[in-house]
Motif scaffolding. Structure first.
Motif, short mmCIF file in Angstrom:
data_model
loop_
_atom_site.label_atom_id
_atom_site.label_comp_id
_atom_site.label_asym_id
_atom_site.label_seq_id
_atom_site.Cartn_x
_atom_site.Cartn_y
_atom_site.Cartn_z
N GLU A 127 0.66 -1.17 -0.05
CA GLU A 127 0.47 0.03 -0.37
C GLU A 127 0.92 1.47 -0.17
O GLU A 127 1.83 1.28 0.44
CB GLU A 127 -0.68 0.25 1.72
N GLY A 128 0.65 2.57 -0.51
CA GLY A 128 0.64 3.86 -0.18
C GLY A 128 2.27 4.21 -1.66
O GLY A 128 2.62 4.65 -1.47
N ALA A 129 1.97 3.17 -2.58
CA ALA A 129 2.85 3.30 -3.52
C ALA A 129 2.64 4.86 -4.24
O ALA A 129 1.52 4.63 -4.73
CB ALA A 129 3.50 1.74 -4.25
N GLY A 130 3.37 5.84 -4.67
CA GLY A 130 3.22 6.29 -6.08
C GLY A 130 2.22 5.93 -7.23
O GLY A 130 1.81 6.51 -7.90
N LEU A 131 2.58 4.60 -7.69
CA LEU A 131 2.55 4.14 -8.62
C LEU A 131 1.20 2.93 -8.23
O LEU A 131 1.57 2.13 -7.80
CB LEU A 131 3.48 3.46 -9.73
N ALA A 132 0.22 3.56 -8.43
CA ALA A 132 -1.23 2.62 -7.67
C ALA A 132 -1.44 0.72 -8.29
O ALA A 132 -2.06 0.62 -7.34
CB ALA A 132 -2.15 3.60 -8.62
N GLU A 133 -0.62 1.09 -9.72
CA GLU A 133 -0.72 -0.14 -10.10
C GLU A 133 -0.56 -1.25 -9.19
O GLU A 133 -0.24 -2.76 -9.11
CB GLU A 133 -0.21 -0.13 -11.54
N ALA A 135 12.61 -16.12 -16.82
CA ALA A 135 12.97 -15.76 -15.40
C ALA A 135 13.00 -14.63 -14.75
O ALA A 135 13.84 -12.97 -15.16
CB ALA A 135 14.12 -17.12 -15.29
N PRO A 136 12.58 -14.72 -13.15
CA PRO A 136 12.65 -13.88 -12.56
C PRO A 136 14.77 -13.38 -12.13
O PRO A 136 15.67 -13.92 -12.04
CB PRO A 136 11.96 -14.11 -11.30
N GLY A 137 14.80 -11.57 -12.08
CA GLY A 137 16.06 -10.93 -12.11
C GLY A 137 16.64 -11.34 -12.85
O GLY A 137 18.00 -11.34 -12.99
N LYS A 138 16.34 -10.99 -14.32
CA LYS A 138 17.03 -10.69 -15.35
C LYS A 138 16.96 -9.65 -15.54
O LYS A 138 16.29 -8.52 -15.07
CB LYS A 138 16.82 -11.54 -16.30
N THR A 139 17.79 -8.97 -16.97
CA THR A 139 17.72 -7.88 -17.11
C THR A 139 16.89 -7.39 -18.01
O THR A 139 16.31 -6.12 -18.42
CB THR A 139 19.01 -7.46 -17.82
N THR A 140 15.89 -8.11 -18.59
CA THR A 140 14.60 -8.02 -18.71
C THR A 140 13.48 -7.82 -17.70
O THR A 140 12.68 -7.58 -18.92
CB THR A 140 13.92 -9.53 -19.48
N ASP A 141 13.51 -7.62 -16.68
CA ASP A 141 12.50 -7.50 -16.02
C ASP A 141 12.52 -6.10 -15.61
O ASP A 141 13.33 -5.28 -15.87
CB ASP A 141 12.77 -8.16 -14.42
N ILE A 142 10.77 -5.57 -15.48
CA ILE A 142 10.49 -3.96 -15.04
C ILE A 142 10.19 -4.25 -14.19
O ILE A 142 9.40 -4.04 -14.00
CB ILE A 142 9.53 -4.28 -16.20
N ASP A 143 11.12 -3.24 -13.39
CA ASP A 143 12.03 -3.23 -12.13
C ASP A 143 10.79 -1.75 -11.21
O ASP A 143 10.81 -0.55 -12.20
CB ASP A 143 12.50 -3.19 -11.26
N PHE A 144 10.37 -1.50 -10.20
CA PHE A 144 9.24 -0.55 -9.59
C PHE A 144 10.34 -0.36 -8.35
O PHE A 144 10.49 0.78 -7.90
CB PHE A 144 7.89 -0.82 -9.78
N VAL A 150 13.54 2.20 -8.41
CA VAL A 150 14.41 1.79 -9.81
C VAL A 150 13.24 1.65 -10.74
O VAL A 150 12.82 1.86 -10.89
CB VAL A 150 14.76 0.63 -9.12
N SER A 151 14.06 2.07 -12.01
CA SER A 151 13.69 1.99 -12.89
C SER A 151 12.01 2.92 -12.95
O SER A 151 12.07 4.41 -13.41
CB SER A 151 13.19 1.11 -13.62
N TYR A 152 11.27 2.32 -12.90
CA TYR A 152 9.41 2.56 -13.43
C TYR A 152 8.99 3.22 -12.50
O TYR A 152 7.61 3.20 -12.19
CB TYR A 152 8.75 1.45 -14.69
N GLY A 153 9.26 2.80 -10.58
CA GLY A 153 8.66 3.16 -9.87
C GLY A 153 8.23 4.62 -9.53
O GLY A 153 8.93 5.66 -10.44
N GLN A 154 6.99 4.92 -9.37
CA GLN A 154 6.88 6.34 -9.17
C GLN A 154 7.02 6.93 -7.39
O GLN A 154 6.69 5.18 -6.38
CB GLN A 154 5.58 6.73 -9.15
N SER A 155 7.35 8.08 -6.70
CA SER A 155 7.40 8.25 -5.60
C SER A 155 5.72 8.53 -4.83
O SER A 155 5.28 8.94 -5.41
CB SER A 155 8.28 9.76 -4.98
#
Length: 539
Positions: free
Chosen positions: A417-423, A477-486, A519-524
């Motif tokens: 909860e409380g993330a700037g990126l509501a999704e 697989a998780p943990g790769k450079t292809t991940d979309i990190d928030f 990180v990357s695509y996250g929002q405050s």
């Protein structure tokens, strides 16, 4: 001709135009009239008509339309195909004048419905499709699905007659309709499969289904449903939402999986590019059996045939334990299963008949064998899946064994909860493991596409470890450079504040509540994490 005769002739021509059944110029000031207005006035002007387009098909059209009046010169000006047909090398192949037609009007039969020919002529004369948007027009009473099917048929005619602007306008309009109602993509895809030039529209529809499988196939409203999910079981929420939609919120009026014919069913539901979960795939099969309005025949559907593998099944029981111990094993079918599908019952040419329902059930049962039931929650296996009559008792038994093995690991949920990126906010359910630690998943929508958000532990190339909240692309697989990190939280954070091991596993099952960063695509601002049943709370 003197001036008075010229004036009287001019007035008679204008009166004749204003009396025609199409657009008129009577409401247009003589000072503001232009060539477009005058050309528009010729639409449906029987006095100037020199050709009738005769529909040979009634598919999706108005059977009362037996002839569509037009003017050969205007058709030729808008379409190079009409030009060759009416004035060029194809002229000799066209039908002669009807002997019973005293008006010397050419009659040309075309394999389109009357309504498609009406819209085609309307666009040639006006450069618009006003009758589809006019609130007083008869077509406005059609359902959304009927409209997109009609537009898809018209797109095929526009392609054949080489009218690229009409094609572009139709595709733009259909894209807008699919954006508002993703479920219409199924109807467009189904109709495009019948049109020789429907490949481009079919690809557009498939792209929409790839992005939003639940919305496109099951009429799922993400905005409405997510606001009512809270912490309830996501699988049950999907099932309830689908049942509500099926009971009168648009099924049969705006597409969905029941709009697909049998030949498209496997291609769409089990498409590798789709982000649909196994439960979503199952619900699609179930709803298609219940509501498909196509007449199906097993002769037109290539049912998967099982080979006689009685010899290969020797030692199968010894191999089952090894299969069950893998993370997401595929279910194996008993060697005692029938080699070929049962004989279809006799049926009427009516999609609602009992015989048709039985044939759809046979098809769905065979496609259901492709499902990985180990990925469906046990609660849904014991209710929705068992009651459906689509899954064999053997496969259900195997699935329950897998669920029992998984149940030995303690299950928990993470509330974000409380993330700037509501999704990313919402409840994440423990599903699978990564690097020996539990992984948590939540279905949602990001940038117009249905995705699975995950919380998992990963090790970077420098040896550092962090918890990550990311989207892992399908097939990766998780943990790769292809991940979309928030968001991420270094493992060392929990240790530094003396709150014990910040790792899941062992007896503590703890997760950091602080120390997360963008990180990357996250929002405050960064979110707060609460683990239900083993959560690292604030000290």
């Amino acid at each position: 001709m003197d001036q008075d005769d010229y004036h009287n002739t001019k007035m008679s021509a204008e009166e004749a135009a204003s009396d025609s059944s199409g657009s008129t110029t009577s409401d247009v000031s003589p000072c503001t009239r232009d060539i477009l207005t005058d050309v528009h006035s010729l639409l449906n002007d029987e006095e100037l008509t020199d050709i009738h387009l005769m529909p040979e098909s009634s598919d999706g059209g108005d059977e009362t339309v037996t002839a569509v009046p037009a003017i050969k010169a205007l058709l030729a000006a808008r379409s190079p195909v009409f030009r060759r047909c009416l004035y060029g090398e194809w002229r000799e192949t066209q039908s002669n004048h009807d002997n019973d037609n005293d008006d010397d009007v050419l009659q040309v039969k075309l394999d389109y419905s009357g309504r498609v020919l009406q819209l085609l002529v309307e666009f040639c004369f006006t450069d618009k499709l006003t009758s589809l948007t006019d609130s007083n027009a008869k077509s406005n009473s059609s359902t959304l699905e009927e409209k997109v099917r009609l537009l898809t048929q018209l797109n095929g005619a526009a392609h054949y007659f080489d009218i690229p602007k009409l094609e572009h306008d139709i595709q733009k309009h259909l894209n807008a309709m699919m954006s508002q109602h993703p479920s219409l993509a199924c109807a467009i895809l189904d109709e495009a499969s019948k049109v020789p030039s429907g490949e481009e529209l079919g690809l557009l529809a498939m792209e929409r289904i790839h992005d939003l499988p639940k919305a496109a196939l099951l009429l799922w409203d993400h905005n409405h449903q997510q606001s009512h999910c809270n912490n309830s079981n996501i699988a049950s929420t999907i099932n309830n939402a689908v049942n509500n939609a099926y009971n009168g919120c648009g099924w049969g009026e705006r597409g969905g999986v029941i709009a697909l014919n049998a030949s498209l069913l496997e291609q769409v539901i089990f498409d590798e590019q789709s982000s649909a979960s196994e439960l979503t795939k199952f619900l699609c099969l179930q709803k298609w059996v219940e509501g498909c309005r196509h007449v199906v025949s097993l002769d037109d559907f290539e049912l998967p045939r099982k080979m006689d593998d009685s010899v290969d099944n020797v030692g199968e029981e010894e191999e089952e334990d090894e299969i069950l111990s893998s993370r997401t094993p595929k279910l194996k079918h008993s060697g005692k299963a029938s080699v070929s599908p049962p004989s279809p019952p006799a049926y009427k040419d009516d999609a609602l008949s009992d015989g048709q329902h039985e044939q759809r059930l046979i098809i769905a049962r065979h496609l259901a064998e492709k499902l990985d039931l180990s990925l469906i929650p046990a609660s849904d296996l014991s209710s929705t899946i068992t009651e459906s009559n689509l899954i064999s008792a053997h496969d259900l038994y195997q699935a329950y064994r897998l669920q029992a093995l998984n149940a030995e690991r303690s299950k928990s949920r993470v509330f974000v909860e409380g993330a700037g990126l509501a999704e990313v906010n919402g409840t994440y359910i423990q599903r699978g493991v990564h690097e020996g630690m539990p992984m948590y998943k939540k279905e949602g929508v990001w940038r117009g596409r249905e995705e699975v958000f995950r919380i998992f532990l990963c090790t970077f190339s420098n040896g550092n470890r962090s918890w990550s909240l990311s989207i892992v692309p399908k097939g990766k697989a998780p943990g790769k450079t292809t991940d979309i990190d928030f968001y991420e939280c270094p493992v060392s954070y929990g240790k530094s504040v003396g709150l014990g091991s910040p790792l899941f596993g062992g007896s503590d099952n703890l997760i950091p509540n602080k120390g997360w960063k963008l990180v990357s695509y996250g929002q405050s601002p960064v979110p707060k994490f609460s683990l239900v049943g083993g959560c690292l709370e604030d000290a």
